[in-house]
Design an enzyme around this catalytic site. Structure first.
Site, PDB file in Angstrom:
ATOM      1  N   ASP A 164      89.489  -9.471 -45.082  1.00  0.00           N
ATOM      2  CA  ASP A 164      90.663 -10.007 -44.399  1.00  0.00           C
ATOM      3  C   ASP A 164      91.853 -10.003 -45.346  1.00  0.00           C
ATOM      4  N   GLU A 220      98.184  -7.367 -36.438  1.00  0.00           N
ATOM      5  CA  GLU A 220      97.976  -7.401 -34.990  1.00  0.00           C
ATOM      6  C   GLU A 220      99.170  -6.641 -34.416  1.00  0.00           C
ATOM      7  N   SER A 221      98.904  -5.659 -33.540  1.00  0.00           N
ATOM      8  CA  SER A 221      99.971  -4.702 -33.227  1.00  0.00           C
ATOM      9  C   SER A 221     100.340  -4.586 -31.753  1.00  0.00           C
ATOM     10  N   THR A 235     108.457  -2.061 -37.874  1.00  0.00           N
ATOM     11  CA  THR A 235     108.647  -1.493 -36.541  1.00  0.00           C
ATOM     12  C   THR A 235     110.102  -1.564 -36.110  1.00  0.00           C
ATOM     13  N   ASP A 236     110.489  -0.706 -35.173  1.00  0.00           N
ATOM     14  CA  ASP A 236     111.858  -0.792 -34.624  1.00  0.00           C
ATOM     15  C   ASP A 236     112.028  -2.025 -33.744  1.00  0.00           C
ATOM     16  N   GLU A 237     110.912  -2.663 -33.339  1.00  0.00           N
ATOM     17  CA  GLU A 237     111.027  -3.799 -32.420  1.00  0.00           C
ATOM     18  C   GLU A 237     111.718  -4.996 -33.053  1.00  0.00           C
ATOM     19  N   TYR A 253     105.020 -10.686 -31.198  1.00  0.00           N
ATOM     20  CA  TYR A 253     104.658  -9.617 -32.137  1.00  0.00           C
ATOM     21  C   TYR A 253     105.852  -9.242 -33.002  1.00  0.00           C
ATOM     22  N   ALA A 311     108.551 -10.883 -33.623  1.00  0.00           N
ATOM     23  CA  ALA A 311     108.975 -11.988 -34.491  1.00  0.00           C
ATOM     24  C   ALA A 311     108.085 -12.070 -35.726  1.00  0.00           C
ATOM     25  N   LYS A 328     106.458  -9.586 -37.107  1.00  0.00           N
ATOM     26  CA  LYS A 328     106.765  -8.441 -37.986  1.00  0.00           C
ATOM     27  C   LYS A 328     108.087  -8.681 -38.716  1.00  0.00           C
ATOM     28  N   TYR A 363     104.580  -0.546 -15.907  1.00  0.00           N
ATOM     29  CA  TYR A 363     105.177  -1.884 -15.812  1.00  0.00           C
ATOM     30  C   TYR A 363     106.586  -1.810 -15.215  1.00  0.00           C
ATOM     31  N   ARG A 409     111.400   4.296 -24.645  1.00  0.00           N
ATOM     32  CA  ARG A 409     110.862   4.244 -26.004  1.00  0.00           C
ATOM     33  C   ARG A 409     111.126   5.597 -26.670  1.00  0.00           C
ATOM     34  N   ASN A 446     109.504   5.389 -19.480  1.00  0.00           N
ATOM     35  CA  ASN A 446     108.036   5.392 -19.331  1.00  0.00           C
ATOM     36  C   ASN A 446     107.572   6.229 -18.140  1.00  0.00           C
ATOM     37  N   HIS A 474     110.204  -7.911 -21.378  1.00  0.00           N
ATOM     38  CA  HIS A 474     110.044  -6.484 -21.694  1.00  0.00           C
ATOM     39  C   HIS A 474     111.338  -5.884 -22.263  1.00  0.00           C
TER      40      HIS A 474
HETATM   41  P1  NAD Z   1      96.168  -0.949 -34.951  1.00  0.00           P
HETATM   42  O1  NAD Z   1      96.116  -2.198 -34.151  1.00  0.00           O
HETATM   43  O2  NAD Z   1      95.612   0.313 -34.405  1.00  0.00           O
HETATM   44  O3  NAD Z   1      95.452  -1.177 -36.366  1.00  0.00           O
HETATM   45  C1  NAD Z   1      95.623  -2.355 -37.099  1.00  0.00           C
HETATM   46  C2  NAD Z   1      94.529  -2.383 -38.167  1.00  0.00           C
HETATM   47  O4  NAD Z   1      94.688  -3.589 -38.931  1.00  0.00           O
HETATM   48  C3  NAD Z   1      93.108  -2.419 -37.581  1.00  0.00           C
HETATM   49  O5  NAD Z   1      92.266  -1.540 -38.275  1.00  0.00           O
HETATM   50  C4  NAD Z   1      92.663  -3.854 -37.803  1.00  0.00           C
HETATM   51  O6  NAD Z   1      91.263  -3.999 -37.971  1.00  0.00           O
HETATM   52  C5  NAD Z   1      93.414  -4.199 -39.075  1.00  0.00           C
HETATM   53  N1  NAD Z   1      93.599  -5.645 -39.225  1.00  0.00           N
HETATM   54  C6  NAD Z   1      94.035  -6.525 -38.283  1.00  0.00           C
HETATM   55  N2  NAD Z   1      94.019  -7.779 -38.778  1.00  0.00           N
HETATM   56  C7  NAD Z   1      93.592  -7.683 -40.069  1.00  0.00           C
HETATM   57  C8  NAD Z   1      93.368  -8.620 -41.105  1.00  0.00           C
HETATM   58  N3  NAD Z   1      93.581  -9.931 -40.910  1.00  0.00           N
HETATM   59  N4  NAD Z   1      92.936  -8.175 -42.302  1.00  0.00           N
HETATM   60  C9  NAD Z   1      92.714  -6.847 -42.501  1.00  0.00           C
HETATM   61  N5  NAD Z   1      92.882  -5.923 -41.553  1.00  0.00           N
HETATM   62  C10 NAD Z   1      93.321  -6.323 -40.358  1.00  0.00           C
HETATM   63  O7  NAD Z   1      97.696  -0.805 -35.335  1.00  0.00           O
HETATM   64  P2  NAD Z   1      98.584   0.480 -35.602  1.00  0.00           P
HETATM   65  O8  NAD Z   1      99.191   0.905 -34.323  1.00  0.00           O
HETATM   66  O9  NAD Z   1      97.825   1.437 -36.412  1.00  0.00           O
HETATM   67  O10 NAD Z   1      99.741  -0.174 -36.476  1.00  0.00           O
HETATM   68  C11 NAD Z   1      99.676  -0.178 -37.892  1.00  0.00           C
HETATM   69  C12 NAD Z   1     100.952  -0.786 -38.439  1.00  0.00           C
HETATM   70  O11 NAD Z   1     102.074  -0.062 -37.972  1.00  0.00           O
HETATM   71  C13 NAD Z   1     101.181  -2.230 -37.988  1.00  0.00           C
HETATM   72  O12 NAD Z   1     101.750  -2.935 -39.069  1.00  0.00           O
HETATM   73  C14 NAD Z   1     102.186  -2.108 -36.860  1.00  0.00           C
HETATM   74  O13 NAD Z   1     102.983  -3.272 -36.748  1.00  0.00           O
HETATM   75  C15 NAD Z   1     103.005  -0.925 -37.335  1.00  0.00           C
HETATM   76  N6  NAD Z   1     103.659  -0.145 -36.286  1.00  0.00           N
HETATM   77  C16 NAD Z   1     102.934   0.441 -35.283  1.00  0.00           C
HETATM   78  C17 NAD Z   1     103.578   1.244 -34.350  1.00  0.00           C
HETATM   79  C18 NAD Z   1     102.839   1.934 -33.235  1.00  0.00           C
HETATM   80  O14 NAD Z   1     103.465   2.585 -32.404  1.00  0.00           O
HETATM   81  N7  NAD Z   1     101.516   1.840 -33.159  1.00  0.00           N
HETATM   82  C19 NAD Z   1     104.956   1.435 -34.435  1.00  0.00           C
HETATM   83  C20 NAD Z   1     105.664   0.771 -35.435  1.00  0.00           C
HETATM   84  C21 NAD Z   1     105.005   0.019 -36.375  1.00  0.00           C
HETATM   85  O1  DAU Z   2     108.297   0.454 -31.039  1.00  0.00           O
HETATM   86  C1  DAU Z   2     107.248   0.336 -31.951  1.00  0.00           C
HETATM   87  C2  DAU Z   2     106.126  -0.460 -31.316  1.00  0.00           C
HETATM   88  O2  DAU Z   2     105.536   0.390 -30.338  1.00  0.00           O
HETATM   89  C3  DAU Z   2     105.081  -0.940 -32.314  1.00  0.00           C
HETATM   90  O3  DAU Z   2     105.674  -1.837 -33.223  1.00  0.00           O
HETATM   91  C4  DAU Z   2     103.902  -1.615 -31.598  1.00  0.00           C
HETATM   92  O4  DAU Z   2     102.884  -1.932 -32.530  1.00  0.00           O
HETATM   93  C5  DAU Z   2     103.360  -0.644 -30.571  1.00  0.00           C
HETATM   94  O5  DAU Z   2     102.338  -1.287 -29.823  1.00  0.00           O
HETATM   95  C6  DAU Z   2     104.474  -0.169 -29.624  1.00  0.00           C
HETATM   96  O6  DAU Z   2     104.943  -1.243 -28.798  1.00  0.00           O
HETATM   97  P1  DAU Z   2     105.271  -1.012 -27.240  1.00  0.00           P
HETATM   98  O7  DAU Z   2     105.179  -2.301 -26.542  1.00  0.00           O
HETATM   99  O8  DAU Z   2     106.517  -0.222 -27.086  1.00  0.00           O
HETATM  100  O9  DAU Z   2     104.035  -0.020 -26.874  1.00  0.00           O
HETATM  101  P2  DAU Z   2     103.046   0.037 -25.618  1.00  0.00           P
HETATM  102  O10 DAU Z   2     102.236   1.267 -25.771  1.00  0.00           O
HETATM  103  O11 DAU Z   2     102.331  -1.249 -25.415  1.00  0.00           O
HETATM  104  O12 DAU Z   2     104.047   0.221 -24.403  1.00  0.00           O
HETATM  105  C7  DAU Z   2     104.961   1.300 -24.372  1.00  0.00           C
HETATM  106  C8  DAU Z   2     105.813   1.139 -23.117  1.00  0.00           C
HETATM  107  O13 DAU Z   2     104.992   1.351 -21.975  1.00  0.00           O
HETATM  108  C9  DAU Z   2     106.407  -0.241 -22.966  1.00  0.00           C
HETATM  109  O14 DAU Z   2     107.685  -0.131 -22.381  1.00  0.00           O
HETATM  110  C10 DAU Z   2     105.454  -0.951 -22.006  1.00  0.00           C
HETATM  111  C11 DAU Z   2     104.958   0.190 -21.127  1.00  0.00           C
HETATM  112  N1  DAU Z   2     103.574   0.053 -20.627  1.00  0.00           N
HETATM  113  C12 DAU Z   2     102.591  -0.222 -21.503  1.00  0.00           C
HETATM  114  C13 DAU Z   2     101.284  -0.346 -21.081  1.00  0.00           C
HETATM  115  C14 DAU Z   2     100.175  -0.677 -22.066  1.00  0.00           C
HETATM  116  C15 DAU Z   2     103.315   0.274 -19.280  1.00  0.00           C
HETATM  117  O15 DAU Z   2     104.231   0.561 -18.476  1.00  0.00           O
HETATM  118  N2  DAU Z   2     102.015   0.165 -18.853  1.00  0.00           N
HETATM  119  C16 DAU Z   2     100.994  -0.151 -19.698  1.00  0.00           C
HETATM  120  O16 DAU Z   2      99.825  -0.264 -19.222  1.00  0.00           O
END
Ligand code: NAD
Ligand code: DAU
Length: 366
Positions: free
Chosen positions: A60, A85-86, A131-133, A157, A159, A161, A214, A221, A256, A305
């Site tokens: 952890d 947590e993402s 993240t851009d969020e 989420y 907040a 980050k 949604y 995005r 979307n 949203h």
């Molecule tokens: P993910 O949820 O697929 O993976 C997260 C990983 O972190 C998992 O392997 C999980 O087991 C691990 N983890 C969670 N809690 C933990 C803890 N307490 N200790 C150790 N490991 C832990 O996420 P992702 O989409 O790969 O995102 C990775 C990073 O990129 C995150 O910081 C996320 O905020 C950032 N990010 C993601 C996106 C996206 O589009 N997915 C975009 C922008 C930024």
């Molecule tokens: O912008 C970067 C972020 O992108 C990362 O920081 C996050 O970790 C990552 O999860 C992602 O966030 P979003 O909320 O943008 O991603 P998600 O895939 O959950 O949703 C993308 C868009 O699609 C969003 O506008 C919500 C919509 N959506 C999502 C799901 C899961 C739907 O319309 N239907 C769905 O079932």
């Protein structure tokens, strides 16, 4: 030869980054620390388990004693912090795990790095994945986010980050930690856990389930192919200035509903090209010559949203010379092909607690 600690390396982007770095610099030592939460999957690192100069630690990021021990044992030069947590929807259901891992975990990691590295930071780098969020939500005609856009996180989420970004920056300002931060847009590609839009839609299309869009589907995005993101992070670690933040975008803004429609056309085309797919995925509309578009259904919106994200990535290209190379059409095709070729990977996930999440999230939206 460098020694890296990669947190969250069994997750989607983390695992892609581990493979990317390993291919480019096979002599480096990589230690992955991952708690293997529902989104972390050891199978994402299958090619590496047992390999030389690779260590997987199931642990952890909030465990300060473990972190300090890892720093003592491995003498890290570089930390790349993905663990988090993402998923926004999960943060709306329960924000506590987000504050714990994203905020307290980042603080524990910073403390361990300071304990190991202070006062001589030469050759060290702490790279934080953000993240851009954190920048909030844009109107249709607003200019894209730059690195100086004020933070305005609007989901639990985002907040958490934002808080982690501020902790990293404060640590650099106060203690001189050599940081870099990348704030990127929506990633997609291999190994993405199917709670996120693109893998969820691929798997639902293949299995003949509703494609739940949604709200009005007009939220926008910017889509970044994960391999391009990994290349950008590697370039920032090597060439980016310490203390700086860089935005990373895919240059592929899309509503979307347009994305889902395009994805449906891509699945339809694959089935038309490959008759064997109809035998494998008989529930898919494309298996009977219909279109996956028939599965699209509008469902209740995500609370709060964010309407639009857009990234200005000029600083990344001007300072470190990186621009993404994968077009969305190419990236979505490669992503679909990966999910087609790795059916066991996602079927295994579907057999776990995944179904509970699907019932909880989509049951409430029906
Ligand atoms: P993910 O949820 O697929 O993976 C997260 C990983 O972190 C998992 O392997 C999980 O087991 C691990 N983890 C969670 N809690 C933990 C803890 N307490 N200790 C150790 N490991 C832990 O996420 P992702 O989409 O790969 O995102 C990775 C990073 O990129 C995150 O910081 C996320 O905020 C950032 N990010 C993601 C996106 C996206 O589009 N997915 C975009 C922008 C930024
Ligand atoms: O912008 C970067 C972020 O992108 C990362 O920081 C996050 O970790 C990552 O999860 C992602 O966030 P979003 O909320 O943008 O991603 P998600 O895939 O959950 O949703 C993308 C868009 O699609 C969003 O506008 C919500 C919509 N959506 C999502 C799901 C899961 C739907 O319309 N239907 C769905 O079932």
């Amino acid at each position: 030869m460098q020694r890296l600690l990669i947190t969250g390396g069994a997750g989607f982007i983390g695992a892609n980054f581990v493979h990317h770095w390993r291919r480019a610099r096979p002599d480096n030592v990589i230690v992955v620390l991952d708690a293997l939460t529902y989104a972390g999957n050891p199978a994402n690192l299958n090619a590496l388990h047992g390999a030389a100069k690779f260590h997987f630690v199931h642990g952890d990021v909030c465990d300060g004693d473990l972190l300090k021990r890892l720093f003592r044992e491995h003498h890290f030069d570089v930390v790349v912090h993905f663990a988090a947590e993402s998923h926004v929807d999960r943060s709306i259901v329960s924000s506590e795990p987000f504050v714990r891992t994203n905020v307290l975990g980042t603080q524990a990691l910073l403390d361990a790095a300071l304990t190991a590295w202070k006062p001589d930071f030469r050759g060290k780098r702490f790279h934080h994945i953000s993240t851009d969020e954190v920048y909030g939500s844009l109107g249709r005609d607003d200019p894209a986010f730059t690195e100086t856009t004020p933070y305005d996180p609007r989901s639990p989420y985002a907040a958490s980050k934002a808080a982690s970004d501020f902790l990293v920056r404060a640590c650099a300002h106060t203690h001189g930690l050599p940081l870099s931060i990348t704030n990127c847009s929506n990633n997609y590609g291999p190994y993405q856990f199917p709670e996120k839009l693109i893998p969820l839609m691929i798997i639902n299309a293949l299995t003949g389930k509703t494609l739940p869009v949604y709200g009005d589907g007009r939220n926008v995005r910017d889509w970044l192919y994960v391999e391009d993101h990994c290349a950008a992070v590697a370039r920032v670690i090597e060439r980016g200035r310490a203390g700086e933040t860089y935005n990373v975008g895919g240059g592929a803004e899309m509503a979307n509903i347009d994305l889902v429609t395009m994805l449906c056309a891509t699945v339809d085309a694959r089935f038309a090209d490959d008759p064997l797919l109809a035998a494998r995925f008989g529930e898919c509309p494309a298996a009977r010559g219909a279109s996956c578009r028939d599965l699209i259904g509008f469902v209740a919106d995500r609370p709060g949203h964010d309407r639009r994200y857009a990234i200005c990535a000029d600083k990344l290209s001007d300072e470190v010379g990186y621009r993404p190379t994968t077009s969305f059409a190419d990236g979505i095709g490669r992503t679909l092909d990966w999910y087609l070729a790795n059916e066991t990977w996602w079927r295994d996930i579907q057999r776990g607690a995944y179904q509970d999440w699907i019932k909880l999230n989509y049951g409430a939206r029906a």
